[in-house]
Design an enzyme around this catalytic site. Structure first.
Site, PDB file in Angstrom:
ATOM      1  N   ASP A 112      -1.239  12.361   1.396  1.00 54.95           N
ATOM      2  CA  ASP A 112      -1.132  11.319   2.427  1.00 54.95           C
ATOM      3  C   ASP A 112      -1.168  11.916   3.836  1.00 54.95           C
ATOM      4  O   ASP A 112      -1.895  11.439   4.713  1.00 54.95           O
ATOM      5  CB  ASP A 112       0.149  10.506   2.240  1.00 54.95           C
ATOM      6  CG  ASP A 112       0.069   9.548   1.063  1.00 54.95           C
ATOM      7  OD1 ASP A 112      -1.039   9.119   0.722  1.00 54.95           O
ATOM      8  OD2 ASP A 112       1.129   9.232   0.486  1.00 54.95           O
ATOM      9  N   ALA A 165      11.316   5.574   8.869  1.00 55.61           N
ATOM     10  CA  ALA A 165      11.870   6.746   8.196  1.00 55.61           C
ATOM     11  C   ALA A 165      11.832   6.591   6.681  1.00 55.61           C
ATOM     12  O   ALA A 165      12.705   7.086   5.969  1.00 55.61           O
ATOM     13  CB  ALA A 165      13.300   6.989   8.670  1.00 55.61           C
ATOM     14  N   GLY A 166      10.797   5.922   6.187  1.00 60.20           N
ATOM     15  CA  GLY A 166      10.610   5.797   4.751  1.00 60.20           C
ATOM     16  C   GLY A 166       9.745   6.927   4.224  1.00 60.20           C
ATOM     17  O   GLY A 166       9.511   7.931   4.902  1.00 60.20           O
ATOM     18  N   GLY A 167       9.249   6.755   3.002  1.00 59.88           N
ATOM     19  CA  GLY A 167       8.420   7.784   2.386  1.00 59.88           C
ATOM     20  C   GLY A 167       7.144   8.059   3.154  1.00 59.88           C
ATOM     21  O   GLY A 167       6.669   9.202   3.202  1.00 59.88           O
ATOM     22  N   LYS A 174       5.575   6.811  -6.754  1.00 63.39           N
ATOM     23  CA  LYS A 174       5.413   8.152  -6.180  1.00 63.39           C
ATOM     24  C   LYS A 174       6.609   9.057  -6.452  1.00 63.39           C
ATOM     25  O   LYS A 174       6.446  10.263  -6.673  1.00 63.39           O
ATOM     26  CB  LYS A 174       5.144   8.061  -4.681  1.00 63.39           C
ATOM     27  CG  LYS A 174       3.778   7.459  -4.345  1.00 63.39           C
ATOM     28  CD  LYS A 174       3.519   7.479  -2.851  1.00 63.39           C
ATOM     29  CE  LYS A 174       2.153   6.895  -2.519  1.00 63.39           C
ATOM     30  NZ  LYS A 174       1.852   6.982  -1.068  1.00 63.39           N
ATOM     31  N   ASN A 225      13.948   5.131  13.973  1.00 61.51           N
ATOM     32  CA  ASN A 225      14.142   4.171  12.900  1.00 61.51           C
ATOM     33  C   ASN A 225      15.321   3.256  13.241  1.00 61.51           C
ATOM     34  O   ASN A 225      16.207   3.628  14.009  1.00 61.51           O
ATOM     35  CB  ASN A 225      14.420   4.925  11.582  1.00 61.51           C
ATOM     36  CG  ASN A 225      14.370   4.010  10.376  1.00 61.51           C
ATOM     37  OD1 ASN A 225      13.369   3.338  10.139  1.00 61.51           O
ATOM     38  ND2 ASN A 225      15.445   3.971   9.606  1.00 61.51           N
ATOM     39  N   LYS A 229      -8.280  -0.202  -3.565  1.00 58.68           N
ATOM     40  CA  LYS A 229      -9.666   0.141  -3.245  1.00 58.68           C
ATOM     41  C   LYS A 229     -10.039   1.517  -3.783  1.00 58.68           C
ATOM     42  O   LYS A 229     -11.182   1.963  -3.615  1.00 58.68           O
ATOM     43  CB  LYS A 229      -9.883   0.103  -1.728  1.00 58.68           C
ATOM     44  CG  LYS A 229      -9.467  -1.219  -1.081  1.00 58.68           C
ATOM     45  CD  LYS A 229     -10.123  -2.416  -1.739  1.00 58.68           C
ATOM     46  CE  LYS A 229      -9.604  -3.720  -1.141  1.00 58.68           C
ATOM     47  NZ  LYS A 229     -10.036  -4.902  -1.933  1.00 58.68           N
ATOM     48  N   SER A 230      -9.092   2.195  -4.429  1.00 57.46           N
ATOM     49  CA  SER A 230      -9.347   3.550  -4.908  1.00 57.46           C
ATOM     50  C   SER A 230     -10.514   3.651  -5.889  1.00 57.46           C
ATOM     51  O   SER A 230     -11.325   4.578  -5.774  1.00 57.46           O
ATOM     52  CB  SER A 230      -8.075   4.140  -5.526  1.00 57.46           C
ATOM     53  OG  SER A 230      -7.086   4.334  -4.530  1.00 57.46           O
TER      54      SER A 230
END
Length: 270
Positions: free
Chosen positions: A102, A127-129, A65, A150, A15-16
């Site tokens: 973010d 505990a991800g990015g 990323k 997590n 949607k960016s």
């Protein structure tokens, strides 16, 4: 006309382009913004071609990323904390700079929702990015404590170790029994109609449950929290908020989030 883009794989769902076109319209900025499908093993080449043909800056989404982090010649403190970059731009000296908006987008959305932040205790699930990128901005917003839970406790502990104070970690079965004013789901469990295995006892003091995902229907996590009479919010506001922060970095003007968020919800039928 200045050119910007979002890079991802896949990217057609993004949607960016819509969001940034509305920001440009709102702020009177002349620019173009497109979605670019980069090969999974060819992000650097896609970025180089984009710059060669006039690209000024870009957003980066899954799975690039970390590659953007490695490519940038200069990193913001936020990007270093997150270990990932979602915003790229070329400065006046020609250096490729990487930032991560973010966490700023999340905090801005929480503030818009009047969520408790000052001196609040926050429970982050996953505990991800996504989790790693928001801990620093949450602490900067005035939160007094962040606990990361997590399935694999060691992954949560690795993130907590990046912060000297006020951040702890555990598996889901060892979350401290204390008041959690805000619970944030940073996992992708909603994509499979599941939720993290959080015990309802941890919701006793919760004033807001937030899921970084969004969709036409509430995620399983938000539906479960709603059953316990918790105020809930999805991550669409975070999406628009992080985009506004990137737009401000590129253009030097901060767009208003609320009108664009309202327009996007109407567009998506949410």
């Amino acid at each position: 006309m200045d050119r910007y883009a979002v890079f991802g794989h896949p990217i057609a769902h993004s949607k960016s382009p819509l969001i940034h076109s509305w920001f440009a319209e709102q702020t009177g900025q002349s620019l173009s913004y497109e979605a670019i499908l980069a090969p999974q093993d060819g992000f650097a080449e896609s970025w180089a071609e984009f710059v060669r043909t006039g690209g000024r800056g870009g957003n980066v989404t899954v799975p690039f990323k970390e590659q953007a982090f490695a490519l940038a010649g200069q990193l913001s403190a936020r990007a270093k904390q997150a270990g990932a970059v979602n915003t790229l731009y070329i400065d006046s000296a020609g250096v490729l700079c990487g930032d991560n908006t973010d966490g700023l987008g999340l905090v801005a959305d929480l503030q818009r929702l009047a969520a408790p932040l000052i001196n609040a205790s926050v429970l982050v699930l996953g505990a991800g990015g996504a989790a790693r990128g928001v801990v620093g901005p949450l602490l900067d917003s005035g939160v007094s404590k962040v606990h990361i839970a997590n399935r694999t406790a060691s992954k949560a502990e690795q993130i907590a170790a990046l912060f000297q104070h006020h951040v702890s970690a555990s598996g889901y079965g060892n979350i401290p029994h204390e008041p959690w004013h805000l619970v944030i789901n940073a996992t992708s469990s909603g994509l499979s109609a599941e939720r993290p295995p959080l015990d309802e006892a941890h919701l006793a003091a919760t004033q807001l449950a937030y899921d970084m995902l969004y969709g036409k229907e509430p995620t399983a996590f938000l539906a479960w929290c709603a059953e316990h009479q918790i105020v809930c919010a999805d991550g669409l506001g975070m999406l628009v908020g992080q985009a506004a922060e990137a737009f401000a970095i590129w253009r030097g003007v901060k767009p208003q989030v609320e009108p664009v968020l309202k327009r996007l919800r109407q567009e998506l039928g949410l």
